[in-house]
Scaffold this active site. Structure first.
Site, PDB file in Angstrom:
ATOM      1  CD  GLU B  62      -1.819  -2.369   1.463  1.00 32.79           C
ATOM      2  OE1 GLU B  62      -0.697  -2.580   1.985  1.00 32.79           O
ATOM      3  OE2 GLU B  62      -2.660  -3.271   1.287  1.00 32.79           O
ATOM      4  CG  HIS B 130     -10.770  -6.445   7.197  1.00 31.90           C
ATOM      5  ND1 HIS B 130      -9.844  -6.894   8.090  1.00 31.90           N
ATOM      6  CD2 HIS B 130     -10.282  -6.759   5.962  1.00 31.90           C
ATOM      7  CE1 HIS B 130      -8.842  -7.470   7.429  1.00 31.90           C
ATOM      8  NE2 HIS B 130      -9.089  -7.393   6.142  1.00 31.90           N
TER       9      HIS B 130
END
Lengths: 320, 340
Positions: B62, B130
Site C-alpha cells: 500500500e 476491516h
C-alpha cells in the site's frame, strides 16, 4: 584530455562540487551565527554523489531528494539565489518560504520538493518513472536516498514494483555509513547495500561515491539502461558525511581515525589531485572557487534583502 | 435512464472518465484480474478488458502504490487509487498524510497532485481491522478533500468531479451501500441504487443536499447513517415530529451553509455517525455550530456515534456498536421532549 573527458567537462564537475561545498559552508556559518532560521542537514563530503549522478541526466529527467537536499538541488542546476532565499524563509524562495531546507525543490529543474521522511521519496520516484513509462516518454527518474532508507518498507515495496514493471528509475543510495548517529553495521547484516538488489532481480552496483568520474560513469550506464526500457538499477555510492547529521551535531560518534581518513579521501580534494595530474593548474581551480564564492555572496545578499512572506500567505497554495 | 447500484455507478463513472481522458488510470490490489472480483467490492469489474494498460494490479504494497500514484500525478497522470478496505489506508499513511496531502503546499503551490483515493468503510461483520470509518482520521488533515456518497447518483457525480479535480480527493464508500453482486455481495446491504440519467452530470465537491425536508429537528449524517436517519425520520413523522435530514456529501470542504440554514429553521441538531464519538465528524460539526449558531439552538446538540472502542466481531456486540434507527428515533423523541 588523456582521461577521455574534455577539460570543460572536468572543470564543470569541479565547479559544481565546489559550489555545493562553499554553499554548505556559508549556510553553516549563517546558521551557527543565528542569522538563518530552522534546521539544516548538510552535504559536505558527499558532493561527488550528487554531481556525478545528476550530470548523467538530461532535461526532462526528474529526481527526488531527501532531508539533505542542497547538494542534489545545486547539482540539478537550481538557482542558488532562490535556494538561499528559501533557507531564509523568504517570498522569493524556490518554495515561496513554505518548504525550507528540508523541502527544497523546483520541478522546473526536475527536482520534486525534497521529501524529508526517510524512505518517503522512494515510492514517489518509482511513480514518476511509472508515469514516464505509461506516457511512453524516454525520461528517467532518479531517487536519492541514504543508507538508512534501505531499511524502510517503502524501499522494498518500490524496488519490487520497479522490477516487475521494468521502470526507468535509478535508485542512488548515498551510503555515508551513519543513519543520524547509528552506524550502518548496527542496522544491517549485508556488507553491501547493493546486495539487496538481487532480491528484486535488478542490477546492484557499489562504487566509490567520492570519485566523481566513477559515479558519473556508473550513473550514465544505469540511466541509459533505464532510458532504453531495460529497467531499474540500484547504485550504492560509498561516501562520508564530514559534518554533523544536523544543526550543531559535533558527530562524536564518528571515531577520530575514521574521520581523519575520510578527510583525506574527501571528494573535492581527491578530484583536485586528479585534475592537477591532468595538467590543470592550481590557479585555475582557485579561480573557480573564487567565482563560486562571489556567486554565493550574491545569493546571500539577494536572500537577506528579499521580502518576507506575509503572515496570511500561510493560507495560500493548499489547493489548486 | 437506468437504475444502477453504487458499485455500478462508480464503475460507469470510472469508465466514462477513462474514455474522456487517457491520463486517468486505476491502480490497486486485485482490481482487474480476469476471473477476479474487480476490487474488493466489484467496482472495477471487467474494466481491464476495455483498458488493459490502465487498470494496474499491484503487489500488496500500500505505501508503495500510493507513492506510485503520487509520483505519476506529478508527470501528468490522474490516478484513481483503490484500497480494498479503508483500514489499509494506515499502511500507506506516510504517503497520504506526509506526501500526498503536503507536496503541493511545500512546493509553494508550484505543483499539483490530482489523485483520487477510493476506500470502502463500514462496520460489517469483519471485526476490528476491516470495519473502521476512516473519515475522522482524514478530516483533520489539510490538503485532501473528502467526499462520502450515500446514493448511486451521488457516487457517480462525485467520483467524476473527484477525477477532474486538480487536488487529492478521498472518496469513502460504504460496504452496505455498494449493492455488489455475486460472490462479493454483502449481507445486510440496503438499497442505495438510483436512476442514473443518460446524459453526463457532475456533483460539485463541497455541496450538501437536503434528503428530507422538516421543521423540528435537523439531522446531519452521511453514508449508511444518512439512510438510517431517513428511516427514523419516517417513523417519527407518524408521531407528528418533522425531521430534516441533511447529507453533506462532502466533509472537506464542508457545506456549512446548508446546515446553518436548516438549524435556523429547526433550532435542533443531531449528528449521527458510525465512527467512535471522540474526535469524530460530529465533534467538528457540533463545535462549529456552538461557535457560530448557539443563539438558534433551543436544545443541546446531540451526537449519536459508535462507542470509543474498536469495532467488535460478535453480531450481538456489533449491533450495539453501530447506531441504528431505534437509537436515532429515541434521540429525536428525547430532544423534542426536553425542548418543546
Amino acid at each position: 584530455m588523456k582521461c577521455g573527458y574534455s577539460k570543460e567537462q572536468l572543470l564543470e564537475f569541479y565547479r559544481k562540487m565546489v559550489l555545493i561545498r562553499e554553499f554548505e559552508e556559508r549556510v553553516k556559518f549563517l546558521f551557527l551565527e543565528g542569522i538563518m532560521p530552522g534546521t539544516i542537514h548538510q552535504y559536505q563530503g558527499e558532493e561527488a554523489c550528487a554531481v556525478g549522478v545528476c550530470s548523467a541526466l538530461q532535461r526532462g529527467d526528474i529526481i527526488t531528494s531527501t532531508h539533505r537536499p542542497h547538494g542534489h538541488c545545486i547539482a540539478m542546476g537550481m538557482d542558488i539565489k532562490s535556494m538561499m532565499a528559501e533557507l531564509f524563509g523568504k517570498q522569493t524562495g524556490c518554495c515561496k518560504g513554505k518548504g525550507g531546507s528540508m523541502h527544497m525543490g523546483d520541478i522546473e529543474k526536475g527536482v520534486v520538493p525534497a521529501i524529508a521522511i526517510v524512505g518517503g521519496g522512494i515510492p514517489v520516484a518509482t511513480g514518476i518513472a511509472f508515469g514516464f513509462k505509461m506516457k511512453k516518454q524516454p525520461r528517467v527518474a532518479v531517487c536519492f536516498m541514504g543508507d538508512g532508507a534501505t531499511n524502510e518498507g517503502t524501499f522494498h515495496e518500490s524496488l519490487n514494483m520497479a522490477s516487475i514493471w521494468n521502470l526507468p528509475v535509478v535508485y542512488a543510495v548515498e551510503n555515508n555509513f551513519y543513519g543520524a548517529s547509528t552506524h550502518v553495521s548496527l542496522v544491517m547484516k549485508v556488507e553491501k547495500i547493493s546486495e539487496r538488489a538481487c532480491a528484486y532481480k535488478i542490477p546492484g552496483i557499489t562504487v566509490d561515491g567520492n570519485d566523481v568520474i566513477k559515479v558519473y560513469e556508473t550513473a550514465c550506464e544505469a540511466v541509459e539502461r533505464a532510458r532504453k526500457g531495460e529497467g531499474p538499477t540500484l547504485i550504492e555510492l560509498l561516501t562520508y558525511r564530514i559534518t554533523g547529521h544536523s544543526r550543531r551535531d559535533p558527530a562524536l560518534y564518528q571515531p577520530p581515525e575514521e574521520k581523519k581518513k575520510a578527510l583525506e579521501n574527501e571528494p573535492i580534494k581527491k578530484f583536485s589531485e586528479f585534475l592537477i595530474s591532468m595538467d590543470i593548474t592550481q590557479e585555475e581551480l582557485e579561480k573557480i572557487r573564487e567565482t563560486v564564492k562571489e556567486e554565493i555572496e550574491d545569493a546571500v545578499k539577494y536572500a537577506m534583502n528579499s521580502p518576507d512572506p506575509l503572515p496570511q500567505d500561510t493560507l495560500n497554495d493548499l489547493f489548486v | 435512464m437506468a437504475r444502477l447500484t453504487i458499485a455500478e455507478a462508480l464503475r460507469q463513472a470510472i469508465r466514462e472518465e477513462m474514455k474522456r481522458d487517457e491520463s486517468v488510470y486505476c491502480i490497486g490490489e486485485d482490481i482487474g484480474i480476469p476471473g477476479g472480483w474487480g476490487g474488493a467490492f466489484t467496482v472495477t469489474l471487467g474494466l481491464e478488458k476495455e483498458f488493459p494498460d490502465r487498470i494496474i494490479n499491484t503487489p500488496i504494497s500500500e505505501a508503495g502504490f500510493f507513492g506510485v500514484a503520487l509520483g505519476s500525478s506529478l508527470v501528468g497522470l490522474r490516478p484513481i487509487v483503490d484500497v480494498q478496505y479503508g483500514d489499509f489506508l494506515f499502511c500507506a499513511m506516510d504517503q497520504i498524510a506526509n506526501q500526498i496531502a503536503k507536496l503541493r503546499y511545500m512546493s509553494g503551490g508550484k505543483i499539483k497532485t490530482p489523485i483520487v483515493i477510493r476506500a470502502p468503510v463500514g462496520v460489517t461483520g469483519r471485526g476490528a481491522q476491516h470495519s473502521q470509518m476512516m473519515e475522522p482520521f482524514f478530516q483533520c488533515l489539510p490538503g485532501i478533500k473528502i467526499v462520502c456518497p450515500a446514493t448511486a447518483y451521488d457516487a457517480k457525480g462525485l467520483l467524476k468531479s473527484a477525477v477532474r479535480n486538480e487536488n487529492p480527493v478521498m472518496i469513502f464508500e460504504h460496504k452496505l451501500l455498494y449493492g455488489a453482486k455475486g460472490a462479493r455481495s454483502e449481507p445486510g446491504s440496503i438499497d442505495a441504487s438510483s436512476e442514473i440519467p443518460d446524459e453526463e452530470y457532475l456533483i460539485p465537491i463541497g455541496k450538501g443536499t437536503v434528503r428530507r425536508q422538516g421543521t423540528d429537528i435537523t439531522i446531519v449524517a452521511t453514508l449508511l447513517m444518512m439512510h438510517r436517519a431517513c428511516e427514523a425520520a419516517e417513523i417519527v413523522e407518524k408521531e407528528g415530529i418533522s425531521v430534516e435530514v441533511i447529507d453533506p456529501r462532502s466533509l472537506v470542504p464542508f457545506d456549512w451553509e446548508i446546515v446553518k440554514q436548516s438549524i435556523a429553521k429547526t433550532g435542533r441538531l443531531i449528528i449521527v455517525e458510525e465512527s467512535p464519538r471522540r474526535g469524530g465528524i460530529g465533534a467538528e460539526i457540533a463545535a462549529t455550530v456552538a461557535e457560530e449558531m448557539l443563539d438558534f439552538l433551543v436544545a443541546p446538540v446531540k451526537r449519536i456515534a459508535a462507542p470509543d472502542t474498536p469495532a467488535p466481531f460478535s453480531p450481538v456486540m456489533e449491533k450495539f456498536y453501530v447506531p441504528d434507527t431505534v437509537r436515532i428515533v429515541q434521540a429525536i423523541k428525547e430532544m423534542m421532549s426536553i425542548s418543546s
